[in-house]
Design an enzyme around this catalytic site. Sequence first.
Site, PDB file in Angstrom:
ATOM      1  N   ASP A  28       5.266   4.245   0.924  1.00 21.11           N
ATOM      2  CA  ASP A  28       5.561   3.397   2.081  1.00 21.11           C
ATOM      3  C   ASP A  28       4.959   2.010   1.845  1.00 21.11           C
ATOM      4  O   ASP A  28       3.841   1.885   1.349  1.00 21.11           O
ATOM      5  CB  ASP A  28       4.972   4.024   3.361  1.00 21.11           C
ATOM      6  CG  ASP A  28       5.545   3.398   4.620  1.00 21.11           C
ATOM      7  OD1 ASP A  28       6.270   4.102   5.347  1.00 21.11           O
ATOM      8  OD2 ASP A  28       5.268   2.206   4.880  1.00 21.11           O
ATOM      9  N   ILE A  29       5.694   0.988   2.230  1.00 17.78           N
ATOM     10  CA  ILE A  29       5.244  -0.393   2.001  1.00 17.78           C
ATOM     11  C   ILE A  29       4.035  -0.757   2.888  1.00 17.78           C
ATOM     12  O   ILE A  29       3.248  -1.631   2.531  1.00 17.78           O
ATOM     13  CB  ILE A  29       6.439  -1.357   2.221  1.00 17.78           C
ATOM     14  CG1 ILE A  29       6.264  -2.649   1.459  1.00 17.78           C
ATOM     15  CG2 ILE A  29       6.717  -1.610   3.690  1.00 17.78           C
ATOM     16  CD1 ILE A  29       7.537  -3.485   1.396  1.00 17.78           C
ATOM     17  N   GLU A  93      12.527   3.394  12.847  1.00 13.20           N
ATOM     18  CA  GLU A  93      12.903   1.995  12.628  1.00 13.20           C
ATOM     19  C   GLU A  93      13.989   1.843  11.586  1.00 13.20           C
ATOM     20  O   GLU A  93      14.827   0.953  11.695  1.00 13.20           O
ATOM     21  CB  GLU A  93      11.662   1.189  12.231  1.00 13.20           C
ATOM     22  CG  GLU A  93      10.766   0.959  13.446  1.00 13.20           C
ATOM     23  CD  GLU A  93       9.507   0.187  13.122  1.00 13.20           C
ATOM     24  OE1 GLU A  93       9.325  -0.197  11.953  1.00 13.20           O
ATOM     25  OE2 GLU A  93       8.711  -0.006  14.061  1.00 13.20           O
ATOM     26  N   HIS A  98      14.177   9.808   6.836  1.00 11.38           N
ATOM     27  CA  HIS A  98      13.043   9.777   5.904  1.00 11.38           C
ATOM     28  C   HIS A  98      11.947  10.667   6.452  1.00 11.38           C
ATOM     29  O   HIS A  98      11.676  10.684   7.650  1.00 11.38           O
ATOM     30  CB  HIS A  98      12.540   8.351   5.670  1.00 11.38           C
ATOM     31  CG  HIS A  98      12.366   7.539   6.915  1.00 11.38           C
ATOM     32  ND1 HIS A  98      13.426   6.986   7.598  1.00 11.38           N
ATOM     33  CD2 HIS A  98      11.251   7.213   7.610  1.00 11.38           C
ATOM     34  CE1 HIS A  98      12.968   6.342   8.649  1.00 11.38           C
ATOM     35  NE2 HIS A  98      11.650   6.466   8.694  1.00 11.38           N
ATOM     36  N   HIS A 100       8.017  11.360   6.339  1.00 12.01           N
ATOM     37  CA  HIS A 100       6.725  10.761   5.995  1.00 12.01           C
ATOM     38  C   HIS A 100       5.790  11.870   5.510  1.00 12.01           C
ATOM     39  O   HIS A 100       5.635  12.893   6.192  1.00 12.01           O
ATOM     40  CB  HIS A 100       6.066  10.126   7.225  1.00 12.01           C
ATOM     41  CG  HIS A 100       6.791   8.956   7.812  1.00 12.01           C
ATOM     42  ND1 HIS A 100       6.382   7.648   7.635  1.00 12.01           N
ATOM     43  CD2 HIS A 100       7.888   8.885   8.606  1.00 12.01           C
ATOM     44  CE1 HIS A 100       7.198   6.831   8.298  1.00 12.01           C
ATOM     45  NE2 HIS A 100       8.108   7.564   8.902  1.00 12.01           N
TER      46      HIS A 100
HETATM   47  P1  5GP Z   1      10.031   4.875  10.738  1.00 13.04           P
HETATM   48  O1  5GP Z   1       9.272   4.091  11.745  1.00 13.04           O
HETATM   49  O2  5GP Z   1      11.498   4.514  10.711  1.00 13.04           O
HETATM   50  O3  5GP Z   1       9.801   6.357  10.818  1.00 13.04           O
HETATM   51  O4  5GP Z   1       9.413   4.488   9.341  1.00 13.04           O
HETATM   52  C1  5GP Z   1       9.914   3.506   8.510  1.00 13.04           C
HETATM   53  C2  5GP Z   1       8.886   3.311   7.419  1.00 13.04           C
HETATM   54  O5  5GP Z   1       9.491   2.625   6.358  1.00 13.04           O
HETATM   55  C3  5GP Z   1       7.682   2.482   7.870  1.00 13.04           C
HETATM   56  O6  5GP Z   1       6.490   3.243   7.675  1.00 13.04           O
HETATM   57  C4  5GP Z   1       7.748   1.244   6.980  1.00 13.04           C
HETATM   58  O7  5GP Z   1       6.478   0.802   6.582  1.00 13.04           O
HETATM   59  C5  5GP Z   1       8.585   1.720   5.802  1.00 13.04           C
HETATM   60  N1  5GP Z   1       9.393   0.685   5.153  1.00 13.04           N
HETATM   61  C6  5GP Z   1      10.219  -0.197   5.780  1.00 13.04           C
HETATM   62  N2  5GP Z   1      10.842  -0.964   4.866  1.00 13.04           N
HETATM   63  C7  5GP Z   1      10.410  -0.559   3.639  1.00 13.04           C
HETATM   64  C8  5GP Z   1      10.703  -0.979   2.313  1.00 13.04           C
HETATM   65  O8  5GP Z   1      11.499  -1.889   2.047  1.00 13.04           O
HETATM   66  N3  5GP Z   1      10.071  -0.307   1.299  1.00 13.04           N
HETATM   67  C9  5GP Z   1       9.208   0.710   1.538  1.00 13.04           C
HETATM   68  N4  5GP Z   1       8.655   1.285   0.470  1.00 13.04           N
HETATM   69  N5  5GP Z   1       8.892   1.135   2.796  1.00 13.04           N
HETATM   70  C10 5GP Z   1       9.492   0.505   3.822  1.00 13.04           C
END
Ligand code: 5GP
Length: 115
Positions: A28-29, A93, A98, A100
């Site tokens: 994760d970034i 988001e 995905h 985690h």
């Molecule tokens: P969500 O909130 O959708 O469950 O998690 C999205 C996750 O994707 C977040 O933890 C965010 O930091 C990660 N993320 C968003 N854009 C990128 C990216 O371009 N590369 C990587 N490696 N992670 C990303």
Amino acid sequence: MDIFCRIANKEIKTDLLYEDDLVMAFNDIHPLAPVHVLIIPKEHIESIADLEDEDEKLMGRMIMAAKKIAEDLKIDSSGYKLLFRVKENGGQEVPHIHLHLIGGARLSENIKPIE
Ligand code: 5GP
């Protein structure tokens, strides 16, 4: 096209921790813990709410990939958290499923409802 489709299509270069015919995984970034890995299907599926019966094998593969990565990163015995956020109220988001994988430290519970 969402960012994870672009990673899956290798349009955006990312260091892969795991890849097979169905899924891939990368860091994760914005990590929330020492280990924070995202496991995605290569195929575009927006969220858990959009799954079809035929996706059962894919979802099993995502969990098994998480288990293997946890072993590779040596957090399998200390433990970790697996999390799917689903759509708006779930805090999702990126509109591409995905999983985690979060660990490497004792994790607090911070997924409370917003008042
Ligand atoms: P969500 O909130 O959708 O469950 O998690 C999205 C996750 O994707 C977040 O933890 C965010 O930091 C990660 N993320 C968003 N854009 C990128 C990216 O371009 N590369 C990587 N490696 N992670 C990303």
